[in-house]
Design a protein around this motif. Structure first.
Motif, PDB file in Angstrom:
ATOM      1  N   VAL A 229       1.293  -6.736   0.772  1.00 22.50           N
ATOM      2  CA  VAL A 229       1.890  -6.240   1.995  1.00 22.50           C
ATOM      3  C   VAL A 229       1.305  -4.968   2.477  1.00 22.50           C
ATOM      4  N   ARG A 230       0.687  -4.983   3.695  1.00 24.58           N
ATOM      5  CA  ARG A 230      -0.041  -3.992   4.374  1.00 24.58           C
ATOM      6  C   ARG A 230       1.203  -3.208   5.269  1.00 24.58           C
ATOM      7  N   TYR A 231       1.154  -1.818   5.225  1.00 23.08           N
ATOM      8  CA  TYR A 231       2.014  -0.968   5.652  1.00 23.08           C
ATOM      9  C   TYR A 231       3.388  -1.354   5.117  1.00 23.08           C
ATOM     10  N   CYS A 232       3.554  -1.199   3.952  1.00 22.40           N
ATOM     11  CA  CYS A 232       4.991  -1.631   3.073  1.00 22.40           C
ATOM     12  C   CYS A 232       5.660  -0.437   2.842  1.00 22.40           C
ATOM     13  N   ARG A 233       6.822  -0.542   2.996  1.00 24.33           N
ATOM     14  CA  ARG A 233       7.954   0.481   2.854  1.00 24.33           C
ATOM     15  C   ARG A 233       8.668  -0.416   1.548  1.00 24.33           C
ATOM     16  N   VAL A 234       9.555   0.447   1.034  1.00 26.34           N
ATOM     17  CA  VAL A 234      10.461  -0.304  -0.205  1.00 26.34           C
ATOM     18  C   VAL A 234      11.256  -1.358   0.513  1.00 26.34           C
ATOM     19  N   GLY A 235      11.817  -1.109   1.589  1.00 24.77           N
ATOM     20  CA  GLY A 235      12.911  -1.973   2.158  1.00 24.77           C
ATOM     21  C   GLY A 235      11.959  -3.439   2.656  1.00 24.77           C
TER      22      GLY A 235
ATOM     23  N   ASP B 235       0.751  -1.380  -0.098  1.00 28.34           N
ATOM     24  CA  ASP B 235      -0.004  -0.125  -0.067  1.00 28.34           C
ATOM     25  C   ASP B 235       0.942   1.247  -0.102  1.00 28.34           C
ATOM     26  N   GLY B 236       2.124   1.170   0.806  1.00 31.43           N
ATOM     27  CA  GLY B 236       2.873   2.307   1.034  1.00 31.43           C
ATOM     28  C   GLY B 236       1.919   3.838   1.218  1.00 31.43           C
TER      29      GLY B 236
ATOM     30  N   LEU C 131       5.660  -3.254  -5.789  1.00 36.01           N
ATOM     31  CA  LEU C 131       4.892  -2.164  -6.291  1.00 36.01           C
ATOM     32  C   LEU C 131       4.316  -1.478  -5.229  1.00 36.01           C
ATOM     33  N   VAL C 132       4.562  -0.169  -5.187  1.00 43.40           N
ATOM     34  CA  VAL C 132       3.995   0.734  -4.116  1.00 43.40           C
ATOM     35  C   VAL C 132       3.363   1.898  -4.397  1.00 43.40           C
ATOM     36  N   GLY C 133       2.553   2.225  -3.503  1.00 38.30           N
ATOM     37  CA  GLY C 133       1.652   3.725  -3.804  1.00 38.30           C
ATOM     38  C   GLY C 133       2.843   4.530  -3.329  1.00 38.30           C
ATOM     39  N   GLU C 134       3.083   5.638  -4.221  1.00 39.40           N
ATOM     40  CA  GLU C 134       3.892   7.009  -3.629  1.00 39.40           C
ATOM     41  C   GLU C 134       3.179   8.034  -2.952  1.00 39.40           C
ATOM     42  N   ARG C 135       3.961   8.627  -2.299  1.00 39.69           N
ATOM     43  CA  ARG C 135       3.693   9.889  -1.724  1.00 39.69           C
ATOM     44  C   ARG C 135       2.589  10.683  -2.826  1.00 39.69           C
ATOM     45  N   PRO C 136       1.280  11.162  -2.267  1.00 40.05           N
ATOM     46  CA  PRO C 136       0.464  11.952  -3.377  1.00 40.05           C
ATOM     47  C   PRO C 136       1.041  13.409  -3.781  1.00 40.05           C
ATOM     48  N   GLY C 137       1.196  13.529  -4.750  1.00 39.09           N
ATOM     49  CA  GLY C 137       1.664  14.837  -5.397  1.00 39.09           C
ATOM     50  C   GLY C 137       0.811  15.841  -5.978  1.00 39.09           C
TER      51      GLY C 137
END
Length: 189
Positions: A93-99, A58-59, A116-122
């Motif tokens: 993976v819930r609460y997923c960081r790239v690492g 989710d990122g 595959l991870v959601g990035e900070r909304p811009g």
């Protein structure tokens, strides 16, 4: 948060990092890179022996995952299948960081992980996703050892197109046995 129906309807196995809440995810990035013993056991059971592991996390943007992950992951799997590279369904993976992908490597011994991870909304969209590909993922791997495909969204690189590109990158990384900056240095040599 990505709703539970997302991974259930898509038959994605579910694991969670050591974060217990979105607040903890935001304030303790270290916990978003690790798994407790229970989730480690799930990952080992699901993914042991896989050469390539796809993880959807989710990122920072669940909207990005909801909008792009399914199409992108399907295109990656189709592209890999055409290249004779096997992989199972992605794990969610819930609460997923790239690492977290590095921890997946520690746990499973996989050769390559694609997160595959959601990035900070811009400013442009809240639906931007990125893919992080790491050859021989292990805890402590340098950020420069990752190959990144970013701006996966409708106004950027469409999910299916990105997935096809990522499948080609995975094949190249497996053949050259390197990812990140080293991959690009070799290409320029």
């Amino acid at each position: 948060l990505v709703p539970e129906r997302f991974w259930e309807e898509n038959h994605y196995p579910f694991v969670q990092t050591m974060c217990k809440s979105k607040d903890e995810y935001l304030t303790r990035p270290d916990l978003g890179r690790r798994f407790d013993e229970k989730n480690q056991a799930v990952l080992r059971d699901l993914l042991a022996g896989q050469r390539v592991v796809l993880a959807v996390g989710d990122g920072l943007s669940s909207a990005a995952i909801m909008a792009n992950a399914m199409d992108c992951a399907a295109a990656i799997r189709d592209g890999l299948k055409l290249r004779g590279i096997e992989t199972d369904d992605p794990v969610f993976v819930r609460y997923c960081r790239v690492g977290a992908g590095d921890a997946v490597g520690d746990i499973t011994g996989c050769e390559l992980v694609c997160v595959l991870v959601g990035e900070r909304p811009g400013l442009v969209t809240d639906k931007s996703m990125s893919a992080y590909l790491t050859y021989q993922p292990r805890t402590g791997v340098l950020e420069s050892s990752r190959t990144v495909v970013s701006n996966i969204h409708a106004q950027g690189t469409p999910a299916v197109e990105a997935g096809a590109h990522i499948a080609g990158l995975i094949e190249t990384i497996l053949r050259r046995k390197v990812s990140g900056v080293q991959l690009h240095l070799e290409e320029g040599a």
